[in-house]
Design an enzyme around this catalytic site. Structure first.
Site, PDB file in Angstrom:
ATOM      1  N   CYS A   1       0.967  -1.163   0.047  1.00  0.00           N
ATOM      2  CA  CYS A   1       0.009   0.117   0.212  1.00  0.00           C
ATOM      3  C   CYS A   1       1.026   1.264   0.047  1.00  0.00           C
ATOM      4  CB  CYS A   1      -1.025   0.078   1.227  1.00  0.00           C
ATOM      5  SG  CYS A   1      -0.005   0.160   2.791  1.00  0.00           S
TER       6      CYS A   1
ATOM      7  N   CYS B   1       3.295   1.677   3.080  1.00  0.00           N
ATOM      8  CA  CYS B   1       4.535   0.697   2.831  1.00  0.00           C
ATOM      9  C   CYS B   1       5.292   1.352   1.898  1.00  0.00           C
ATOM     10  CB  CYS B   1       4.263  -0.622   2.169  1.00  0.00           C
ATOM     11  SG  CYS B   1       3.195  -1.584   3.046  1.00  0.00           S
TER      12      CYS B   1
ATOM     13  N   CYS C   1      27.847 -23.107   9.867  1.00  0.00           N
ATOM     14  CA  CYS C   1      26.613 -23.051  10.355  1.00  0.00           C
ATOM     15  C   CYS C   1      26.160 -21.745   9.694  1.00  0.00           C
ATOM     16  CB  CYS C   1      26.298 -22.879  12.013  1.00  0.00           C
ATOM     17  SG  CYS C   1      27.464 -21.624  12.511  1.00  0.00           S
TER      18      CYS C   1
ATOM     19  N   CYS D   1      27.918 -18.416  10.337  1.00  0.00           N
ATOM     20  CA  CYS D   1      28.986 -18.294   9.466  1.00  0.00           C
ATOM     21  C   CYS D   1      28.723 -17.345   8.341  1.00  0.00           C
ATOM     22  CB  CYS D   1      29.760 -19.547   9.050  1.00  0.00           C
ATOM     23  SG  CYS D   1      30.465 -20.353  10.553  1.00  0.00           S
TER      24      CYS D   1
ATOM     25  N   ASP E   1       0.865 -15.708 -23.847  1.00  0.00           N
ATOM     26  CA  ASP E   1       0.828 -15.668 -24.959  1.00  0.00           C
ATOM     27  C   ASP E   1      -0.045 -16.531 -25.827  1.00  0.00           C
ATOM     28  OD1 ASP E   1       1.165 -14.265 -27.360  1.00  0.00           O
ATOM     29  OD2 ASP E   1       3.030 -15.349 -27.825  1.00  0.00           O
TER      30      ASP E   1
ATOM     31  N   ASP F   1       7.126 -16.568 -25.580  1.00  0.00           N
ATOM     32  CA  ASP F   1       8.424 -16.831 -26.426  1.00  0.00           C
ATOM     33  C   ASP F   1       9.192 -15.897 -27.443  1.00  0.00           C
ATOM     34  OD1 ASP F   1       6.385 -17.151 -28.164  1.00  0.00           O
ATOM     35  OD2 ASP F   1       6.926 -18.932 -29.145  1.00  0.00           O
TER      36      ASP F   1
ATOM     37  N   ASP G   1       7.202 -10.391 -26.111  1.00  0.00           N
ATOM     38  CA  ASP G   1       6.794 -10.695 -24.674  1.00  0.00           C
ATOM     39  C   ASP G   1       8.014 -10.180 -23.633  1.00  0.00           C
ATOM     40  OD1 ASP G   1       4.541 -12.264 -25.706  1.00  0.00           O
ATOM     41  OD2 ASP G   1       5.775 -13.946 -26.208  1.00  0.00           O
TER      42      ASP G   1
END
Length: 921
Positions: free
Chosen positions: A22, A25, A111, A114, A597, A797, A801
């Protein structure tokens, strides 16, 4: 906020910001960025999900946005213009920003803590636009910044690092003489050739050669001279080295676990059975029991060095850099167990009362379980390198090159574009190429997942790694090495596996404070038990403190996300779905709308003649013969369909003279002395002829089924009408139904006319149809859906597009698409079918579900395990966790996470029917 004109941070860059819903934000993001030092201006686009920032350092801006509760990352393709601050010591060649991605190999990460520490250090390097660190493979994918500065920043944190480089195969040849040849004979023949630059005997009975000649010509020349040789491939497979190292690592972990298990298990069993001497008391002096336990302390100390030396070395290195990680917890836990035992042996009266309990067995059993877990994890994680290597092994290592002097087998790494290679039946194609001789059926299932062979004949393209099934083919090489389709697939899989979704970045932020928090909890536990616990207080304090340190190791937390991403994206690649990065994977899991498409996506993309109506004096064959004659000169897609229909019917096209094409209307020409015209109704009727009413009615009915009518007329009358239609793909209807089951609404967006688009939409049950749309209008449709709060994917494709694919939350480029569509897409589909989009969404949701399961298990394990180890339940239930069992539980949690992620290897399309709301993370 303003800065001086000479501010070195006055460049501009764009961030992709997710989580904004919104205007509030957008304002919050703008305010957070404006507060960053050096920022001059910011423009937040709510609909596009971007923030354009002028000034400031991108890493600090990203941190500010994330601190405000939103996810931010450099937009793909964006090049930051912020040079390094003047005060930084950067050499001239590395000033400015490197916008290319590169990999940095990092060792000794154990871990999630790190990972978080390394990412923060890299983000602080001037010019770095993005970084994603993967714990499983020990790599960081970095965008921007000077690689040397990035490596230095990682090393400063205590982790060995270096820039990853791809091995190159040099042009120096290593020749291996065959049975009938000798090294001396080969050298003599080569020295007599004028194209030889340098030649000499190599090690192991080989010959090393530098030459200007083609490698295949060298082999053929030696063969004709009676000195046959093979060329040994000098290319080194990096994944083979990784797999070999992991095998050695597993073997060493087993040995370490065995020694620690035997020593610790023997001590525990002996104490439980009562066969070992009692713990020394102050009054006993240096008797046999005390000497025995002193010897055991030295034995366990040696075992700790052998089985856990790496943990202590890394923990010390981290301490020198004022950092902590999982090894810190291990070192403190096992060290405290051994040290408290050693003090009790040396000073028996140190602990009053009956609290003389030794933890020697615990100190090494912890390491035994750790090494056991590490071995199992490494074996499970080794499959990631194995899966990528398996992709590389789809292409042969050698190729049979056709030269004027014959054929010679040489390493594929020495083949160059323009070479011709012969592929026999049953062999895999070594490179990408164009068929110049022969015809065969090629199994392209590794690309498309379809097992049916695809017919190949001269002029067709073929992809390296596919299998030649029937006839012999000769290919002209078009792409080699890193340019091949297979290499592109491998790069995309690696990139996806080393990337990190937003949910993973949340984990890293938690992990950054996890180890220090655990250390505080452990200290608080020791103090609480020592001050308020029952007797023996010191014994209880040591037991609980050690147990907290050991059970809280965040191994499972660090593995939860990357191991699932690696397995999931690798499995997707096996189905021909190439996911660019983990952001796309998480976004695909939450799609609500898919813009598609029509041509080439929902339909075959190649019109065919479906019906022919003829008048008096004409039949279908004559119609096709005349029509193919007229259209054989035209380049229109409908013309190609008519010519193809004539070929399929075995009809030979008539020859045409005085051909003329009228753009958008039709063609004219003379055949056997008569003038013919072929085109739409208006083009035919403009001469005064009338189309029969019956044909008009048929045309109206065919138009509702997306067919196009093409009329054929001569000088006298309209002779025939042909109906052409771009047929709907056989699997499109099933894909539509699957998408609806997944809760994804399909929106058609095509440049075709309204009648055609509506007919295809009715066939497939698509409700939202947008026809006659330009690329800009397609882009606007995607933006409008996003502005309405939907998560939008787009499949296409073509060039038209590309803008929509780039704007969509997830862009899907079908494999037959043009390069610009693929470059702007987040997911590339190896096949042309929309069913692959369904597969991509399903596996994305399955992977996100797996990540959430892993994270829930890791967090729940720690939420339950830490209080249990701290003795919170002791007053009520009398539970006090032995540190050895805590280490076993910790190791088991990591193995559980890895095992759960590996379930994705058995994923099958069609098994995940889950709504988008359930997939959000």
């Amino acid at each position: 906020m303003t800065t001086d004109a000479g501010n070195p941070e006055s460049g501009s860059f764009t961030l992709a910001v997710s989580g904004m819903t919104c205007g509030h934000c957008a304002s919050a993001v703008s305010d957070a960025i404006q507060a960053v030092e050096g920022v001059e201006a910011v423009v937040v686009d709510l609909a596009g999900g971007t923030a354009r920032v002028t000034g400031g350092r991108s890493s600090r801006v990203i941190d500010a946005v994330e601190a405000a509760g939103y996810e931010a990352r450099p937009r793909r393709g964006e090049v930051s213009s912020c040079p390094a601050p003047a005060g930084d010591a950067v050499s001239a060649p590395t000033m400015g920003v490197n916008s290319d991605e590169y990999l940095v190999e990092i060792a000794e990460m154990t871990c999630a803590s790190c990972v978080a520490r390394v990412e923060k250090a890299v983000r602080d390097v001037p010019g770095v636009m993005g970084v994603s660190v993967n714990l499983v493979v020990g790599e960081a994918r970095v965008t921007g910044g000077a690689p040397g500065a990035v490596v230095d920043a990682i090393i400063d944190q205590g982790y060995p690092a270096r820039v990853s480089t791809e091995p190159e195969s040099g042009r120096e040849l290593v020749l291996v003489p065959e049975v009938d040849a000798t090294v001396r004979g080969v050298v003599d023949v080569l020295r007599s050739r004028h194209d030889t630059v340098a030649v000499g005997a190599g090690s192991g009975g080989t010959v090393r050669l530098e030459t200007r000649a083609h490698p295949a010509d060298v082999v053929l020349g030696l063969r004709h001279a009676g000195q046959p040789c093979l060329i040994r491939d000098t290319f080194e497979d990096p994944y083979a080295g990784q797999i070999a190292r992991s095998r050695r690592e597993v073997s060493l972990s087993w040995r370490r676990a065995l020694l620690a298990g035997v020593v610790g298990g023997g001590l525990m069993a002996g104490m439980m059975a009562g066969v070992l001497p009692p713990v020394p008391e102050a009054s006993q002096g240096w008797d046999t029991g005390r000497i025995f336990w002193s010897a055991m302390a030295l034995l366990t100390l040696f075992t700790m060095w052998f089985s856990g030396g790496a943990y202590y070395a890394t923990a010390w290195k981290q301490a020198r850099h004022f950092s902590t990680n999982m090894d810190t917890l291990v070192a403190l836990g096992t060290g405290a167990a051994w040290l408290s035992s050693a003090i009790l042996i040396a000073f028996p009266g140190f602990v009053p009362g009956g609290a003389r309990h030794l933890y020697l067995d615990t100190s090494v059993l912890i390491l035994a379980f750790l090494q056991l877990g590490h071995a199992l994890e490494t074996r499970a994680k080794r499959t990631t390198a194995t899966s990528i290597r398996g992709l590389l092994e789809l292409a042969p290592r050698t190729a049979r090159v056709v030269r004027p002097g014959g054929e010679a087998q040489i390493p594929v790494s020495l083949v160059v574009p323009g070479d011709r290679v012969r592929v026999r039946p049953g062999e895999r194609l070594p490179v990408d190429g164009r068929v110049v001789e022969g015809a065969s059926g090629v199994d392209e299932s590794m690309l498309t997942g379809e097992p049916m062979p695809v017919a190949k004949s001269p002029g067709d393209t073929a992809t390296g790694g596919t299998v030649n099934r029937t006839g012999t083919l000769v290919l002209e090489v078009t792409r080699t090495g890193e340019d091949t389709t297979l290499a592109h697939i491998v790069r995309m899989v690696k990139q996806a596996q080393t990337s990190k979704p937003p949910i993973g970045r949340l984990v890293d932020r938690v992990a950054a404070v996890f180890v220090p928090l655990v250390l505080l909890i452990a200290v608080a536990t020791v103090i609480s038990w020592f001050l308020f616990g029952p007797e023996p207080r010191l014994a209880h304090a040591l037991t609980t403190g050690i147990a907290v340190l050991v059970i809280a190791c965040p191994c499972a937390l660090g593995l939860a996300t990357p191991i699932a991403i690696m397995v999931g994206t690798g499995r997707a690649a096996q189905f021909g779905v190439l996911i660019r990065n983990a952001d796309a994977l998480q976004a695909a899991a939450g799609l609500t709308h898919l813009v598609v498409d029509k041509t080439g996506t929902l339909t075959e993309g190649r019109p065919v003649v479906t019906r022919v109506e003829t008048g008096a004096g004409f039949d279908s064959d004559r119609t096709l013969r005349v029509g193919a004659g007229l259209e054989s000169v035209s380049e229109h897609p409908l013309a190609e369909a008519i010519v193809r229909a004539a070929d399929d019917a075995g009809v030979r096209a008539d020859s045409v003279q005085d051909f003329e094409s009228v753009t958008g209307r039709g063609v004219t020409g003379w055949i056997e002395g008569r003038e013919y015209r072929m085109g739409n109704a208006e083009f035919v009727e403009e001469t005064g002829m009338r189309i029969p009413a019956a044909w008009r009615r048929i045309a109206d009915g065919e138009t509702t089924r997306a067919a196009t009518a093409v009329y054929l007329a001569d000088e006298d009358t309209v002779r025939a009408v042909l109906f052409l239609r771009d047929p709907v793909r056989a699997d499109s209807k099933g894909a539509m139904e699957a998408l609806r089951r997944l809760g994804v609404e399909v929106v058609m967006c095509t440049g075709d006319g309204a009648h055609t688009a509506s007919a295809v939409a009715r066939t497939l049950g698509i409700e939202q149809v947008n026809s006659e749309r330009t690329p800009e209008q397609k882009l606007r449709i995607v933006r409008d859906l996003q502005a309405a709060g939907h998560r939008v994917g787009m499949a296409g494709d073509g060039v038209n597009d590309a803008p929509g694919l780039a704007q969509a939350d997830v862009g899907f480029a079908v494999g037959g698409g043009v390069d610009v569509a693929i470059e702007n897409a987040d997911v590339t589909l190896a096949g042309d079918s929309l069913a692959n989009v369904v597969t991509a969404i399903e596996i994305s949701r399955a992977t996100l579900r797996n990540i959430r399961q892993n994270l829930f298990g890791a967090f729940f394990y720690n939420v339950l395990g830490i209080p249990l180890a701290a003795g919170v339940f002791y007053p009520v239930l009398g539970w006090l966790l032995n540190p050895a069992f805590a280490s076993a539980a910790m190791a088991l949690s990591s193995v559980t996470v890895v095992s759960n992620a590996n379930r994705l290897r058995w994923f099958r399309p069609g098994t995940s029917v889950q709504g988008p709301g359930d997939a959000n993370a």
